[in-house]
Design an enzyme around this catalytic site. Sequence first.
Site, mmCIF file in Angstrom:
data_model
loop_
_atom_site.group_PDB
_atom_site.id
_atom_site.type_symbol
_atom_site.label_atom_id
_atom_site.label_comp_id
_atom_site.label_asym_id
_atom_site.label_seq_id
_atom_site.Cartn_x
_atom_site.Cartn_y
_atom_site.Cartn_z
ATOM 1 N N CYS A 5 -6.626 -4.445 -7.960
ATOM 2 C CA CYS A 5 -6.344 -4.079 -6.570
ATOM 3 C C CYS A 5 -5.854 -5.272 -5.757
ATOM 4 C CB CYS A 5 -7.566 -3.440 -5.926
ATOM 5 S SG CYS A 5 -9.042 -4.462 -5.939
ATOM 6 N N HIS A 6 -6.050 -6.471 -6.278
ATOM 7 C CA HIS A 6 -5.537 -7.655 -5.566
ATOM 8 C C HIS A 6 -4.012 -7.684 -5.553
ATOM 9 C CE1 HIS A 6 -5.574 -8.943 -9.795
ATOM 10 N NE2 HIS A 6 -4.566 -9.737 -9.449
ATOM 11 N N GLU A 14 -0.888 -15.507 -10.756
ATOM 12 C CA GLU A 14 -0.004 -14.547 -11.425
ATOM 13 C C GLU A 14 1.464 -14.685 -11.048
ATOM 14 O OE1 GLU A 14 -3.318 -10.977 -11.793
ATOM 15 O OE2 GLU A 14 -1.622 -10.713 -10.442
ATOM 16 N N TYR A 28 0.837 -1.202 0.000
ATOM 17 C CA TYR A 28 0.000 0.000 0.000
ATOM 18 C C TYR A 28 0.871 1.250 0.000
ATOM 19 C CZ TYR A 28 -4.147 -2.833 0.812
ATOM 20 O OH TYR A 28 -5.162 -3.749 0.676
ATOM 21 N N ASN A 59 -12.848 0.150 -5.517
ATOM 22 C CA ASN A 59 -12.666 -0.312 -6.891
ATOM 23 C C ASN A 59 -13.799 -1.267 -7.276
ATOM 24 O OD1 ASN A 59 -11.659 -1.253 -9.357
ATOM 25 N ND2 ASN A 59 -10.276 -2.701 -8.359
#
Length: 146
Positions: A117-118, A144, A86, A109
Amino acid sequence: MLTDADETVLASGWTTDVPGLMALAKLSGTVERRADPGVPLKALKSYVDGDLTAIDGVAVRQRGGAFIAHAWDVLRQVPAGAPVTYTEFAERAGRPAAVRAAAMACATNAAALFVPCHRVLRLDGTLGGFRWGLPVKRWLLDHEAI
């Protein structure tokens, strides 16, 4: 996933609560199913099949103030497999002291996945929150991982 006639993503998430998703996105009106899933759903399927960049070019439109809208654009620049904290997110958004505002951008979001945002974690590397649940966030980050 909610899109407009131009196939721009207005809202998306891991839910069957369409009215709730519409409220999150500050949308009103009716939702119609399409016979053709369109570009966003095809990109989503490609992403799940392993093309992690397939979602990058999908157009997104959300409603938010100037900083929040900018922060959402910044989120779209965080590459798959390279999550940020963050604090780093706030720095990238041009307001290093605005960590809470950056977190608010994630919390508000409405176009999850397409505005990733993950990919934002706590300073200690733990997951933090995610509107759609931490198991979904963990799956996305694992999917990912490079």
